[in-house]
Design a protein around this motif. Sequence first.
Motif, short mmCIF file in Angstrom:
data_model
loop_
_atom_site.label_atom_id
_atom_site.label_comp_id
_atom_site.label_asym_id
_atom_site.label_seq_id
_atom_site.Cartn_x
_atom_site.Cartn_y
_atom_site.Cartn_z
N VAL A 395 17.12 -40.69 -49.79
CA VAL A 395 17.02 -41.66 -48.70
C VAL A 395 15.55 -41.96 -48.45
O VAL A 395 14.75 -41.02 -48.33
CB VAL A 395 17.67 -41.10 -47.42
N GLU A 399 14.18 -45.13 -43.60
CA GLU A 399 15.58 -45.29 -43.18
C GLU A 399 16.18 -44.02 -42.60
O GLU A 399 17.27 -44.02 -42.04
CB GLU A 399 16.45 -45.70 -44.39
N ARG A 403 19.69 -43.27 -40.39
CA ARG A 403 20.74 -42.72 -41.23
C ARG A 403 21.25 -41.40 -40.64
O ARG A 403 22.44 -41.16 -40.54
CB ARG A 403 20.21 -42.51 -42.65
#
Length: 510
Positions: A395, A399, A403
């Motif tokens: 990831v 983000e 998330r």
Amino acid sequence: MAKGTSNAISPTRNEDYAEWYQQVIKAADLAENSPVRGCMVIKPWGYALWENIQRELDVLFKATGHKNAYFPLFIPKSFLEKEAEHVEGFAKECAVVTHHRLVQSADGTLIPDPEALLDEPLIVRPTSETIIGATFAKWVQSYRDLPLLINQWANVVRWELRTRMFLRTTEFLWQEGHTAHETAEEAQEETRRMLDVYAHFAEHFMAMPVVRGMKSAAERFPGAVDTYSIEAMMQDRKALQAGTSHFLGQNFAHASGIKFQSREGTEEFAWTTSWGMSTRMIGGLIMTHSDDDGLIVPPRVAPAHVVILPIIRSEETRGQVLEYVNQVAAELRSRSYEGRPVLVEVDNRDTRGGNKQWEWIKKGVPVRLEIGPRDAERGTVSFARRDRSGEKMDVPRAELPDRLVAVLGEMQEGLFERAKSFRAEHMRPIGSREEFFAFFTPKNAEKPEIHGGFAVSPWCGDSKCEAEIKEALKVTIRCLPLEPMDDGGLTRCVLCGGEKKETAVFAKSY
Ligand SMILES: [Zn+2]
């Protein structure tokens, strides 16, 4: 995880459910046995869970008008004697203090000083109705003093012969609410309100679906007029009574002399309630959600939401990795989940990466982030969630906060849904005596330890039918559910064939 096995916890749930439970507690480092038989040491990870439970419940209690107070650990024996049913219910499991001093005997050992015998023995509280009742009798004079809405966070002692960590220990932690009211209706309303608070807490925070209901007379709290409970289904399909709320009528008011001057100027006895939830909830959480790799904790009560595991490959990149880890941790901590900052653990210990991973899996932390030199260079993290084993994804750092918060929400919901569908699979209407006995007979199941479930069946209301199945099958009426449940439209008692009076939820229980 040892090589060659596929799960972190041995035995698995299917192999030996009771032993699996003990091993999950050990592997998650929640608690351990103490030098005192039947009493446990709650370790930091387990205690943090309890603190979260405590905090959320406390908010709910205060929002419904209750105030916290604290009462003595010791109860004079005569207080306990005042309520006949109550004393009968608790006498068999009381710790009693008889002396107030030790002396050295001739052989050097310490013995209670015969000179220091108490005039009246003191009982270590098994519950506090009587001592709080005596205090309420002083606090309540007039209808203007009512309702009196008090909660106490405390430890209690019930001398148990067979103990199991969190589920049944001689000493345990709990809260006990005690309230006094002007009318029976108000006290009954309070009893139901707190049952609803417990149900909300269990479902919203613990992701533990519960059936709310009234206890049958045989299962009532000693001294109560009505007892209500919330009942949850564990993964071995047994019920766990996860919280109780009692309408005490005027029994304890009579016993303790809680009297007040009414609006009409007459002298009346108050109507009281009590309600409690304990560290048993942690046992319930373990048996509702955990799997063969260990504990799984719903994010809303998790001691940490995410753990970051730095992977140090070489001394040259150590500084770079740790700096990146600290930045990521700071970013996450600045975000909030459910109104509180995201709880981040960074595990900097110098141990092998694989071992560390497994430790955190077994502790049930919702999300694990691995960060190595490549992640630091590329600006990513490797993201793994506890409810989906074997799945890892990269990831981008930018983000990550969004998330993470989204995944915590998904996990909380997902655990609740999973527990609900498990319960639905093992809860069904049963109308015939043959089917009822077959349902609760271990040898009919593939794994004898894991069998049965909740039978929703018609009952005639006679305690003889209850006594029969308790004796024959160790099955009890868990509750007479408050909400309508599918009982198959049956009209005759599942046990004696007599006319149905109630729909009952029958199960084996902890
Ligand atoms: Zn019957």
